[in-house]
Design an enzyme around this catalytic site. Structure first.
Site, PDB file in Angstrom:
ATOM      1  CG  HIS A  71     -16.064  46.629  33.717  1.00 11.51           C
ATOM      2  ND1 HIS A  71     -14.693  46.525  33.695  1.00 11.51           N
ATOM      3  CD2 HIS A  71     -16.365  47.395  34.810  1.00 11.51           C
ATOM      4  CE1 HIS A  71     -14.180  47.197  34.714  1.00 11.51           C
ATOM      5  NE2 HIS A  71     -15.172  47.738  35.401  1.00 11.51           N
ATOM      6  CD  GLU A  83     -12.646  48.687  37.873  1.00  8.49           C
ATOM      7  OE1 GLU A  83     -13.406  49.681  37.838  1.00  8.49           O
ATOM      8  OE2 GLU A  83     -13.068  47.523  37.844  1.00  8.49           O
ATOM      9  CG  HIS A 112     -17.053  51.966  35.198  1.00 13.67           C
ATOM     10  ND1 HIS A 112     -15.722  52.294  35.079  1.00 13.67           N
ATOM     11  CD2 HIS A 112     -17.091  50.866  36.002  1.00 13.67           C
ATOM     12  CE1 HIS A 112     -14.988  51.442  35.769  1.00 13.67           C
ATOM     13  NE2 HIS A 112     -15.794  50.561  36.339  1.00 13.67           N
ATOM     14  CD  GLU A 113     -20.121  48.637  36.867  1.00 12.51           C
ATOM     15  OE1 GLU A 113     -19.705  47.517  36.508  1.00 12.51           O
ATOM     16  OE2 GLU A 113     -19.591  49.283  37.781  1.00 12.51           O
TER      17      GLU A 113
END
Length: 272
Positions: A140, A199, A136-137
């Site tokens: 980003h 997100e 997820h990070e």
């Protein structure tokens, strides 16, 4: 009136010229600030943060963070190479640090600088849970969400200047009311949905990255369920938050898991 028209024309040109296409989504995104300016600043902030906090090195958990991070990064490189963008990551400078902090959090700065707090490890539970977090990070960073947030903030400021020009002949009270309404409205109906969309994008791309890296994307569901339990029901309503609710995330991830597995299969990765 001429001043307002000229300002509107300038704003339109600024918006249409400040866009870029992301290779992982194919979407046109805001890019009013170039990464060549953002990355050096992010790297400096990262180094300053590490000096001011307790970075764990040589421990089993620190090695896990680095190992999982490298696998996620390698998965990103495989994917980008497959879509014809093998040099997309050339300016990224990857680091994966474990920091002693009870906060249930992790983050990735523009350019690939990652921090995982020890507080999230019990919720991550295992390597697949940690891959959910780091996928997820990393997503980003790959999606240039930092660049887009900066660009959106600039447009928000441009809008405020435009409003000031439009209400310049009104009373001070009217101008103040207009600015207050604009600030609240642009946040509620602009910046917050913008952030929630980021997100969700990072959830989806992160799911694919973890799958290509060899981690079963189904592990993302129990992870977010554990995150929901850890919050103790204290999260704000979704429409007032920068993040989707845990229930929304679980629902979306459940729909995306088959796509993530199918993408991973292109690289010879399969799951039972």
């Amino acid at each position: 009136m001429k001043r307002v028209i000229a300002f509107s024309t300038f704003s339109f040109l600024l918006f249409t010229m400040g866009c870029a296409t992301n290779p992982l989504t194919g979407k046109s995104t805001l890019a009013l600030v170039d990464n060549s300016s953002i990355f050096p600043s992010a790297f400096q902030q990262y180094e300053a943060f590490l000096k001011e906090n307790k970075v764990l090195t040589g421990t089993a958990d620190a090695k896990r963070v680095e190992t999982v991070g490298i696998k996620i990064k390698d998965a990103a490189q495989k994917w980008l190479t497959a879509v014809g963008k093998p040099n997309y990551l050339k300016d990224y400078q990857w680091e994966y640090k474990l920091v002693e902090d009870k906060a249930v959090n992790a983050w990735c700065m523009p350019g690939g600088k990652i921090v995982v707090y020890t507080g999230i490890l019990p919720i991550a539970k295992d390597d697949a849970g940690l891959a959910t977090v780091m996928g997820h990070e990393v997503a980003h960073a790959l999606l240039n969400h930092g660049q887009q947030r900066m660009s959106a903030g600039m447009l928000q400021q441009v809008g405020a200047v435009g409003l000031g020009a439009a209400t310049g002949n009104s009373s001070t009270e009217t101008q103040q009311l207009a600015m207050t309404a604009y600030g609240a409205g642009s946040q509620m109906f602009g910046m917050l949905p913008f952030s929630r969309n980021h997100e969700s994008e990072a959830d989806k791309i992160g799911l694919i990255l973890m799958a290509i890296a060899g981690y079963n994307p189904e592990a993302s569901i129990p992870f977010w369920q554990r995150m929901g339990g850890a919050s103790g029901g204290q999260a704000p309503p979704e429409f007032m938050s920068t993040h989707p609710s845990h229930n929304t995330r679980v629902s979306n991830l459940t729909k995306w898991i088959p796509e993530a597995k199918a993408e991973a299969a292109k690289y010879g990765v399969t799951f039972k």
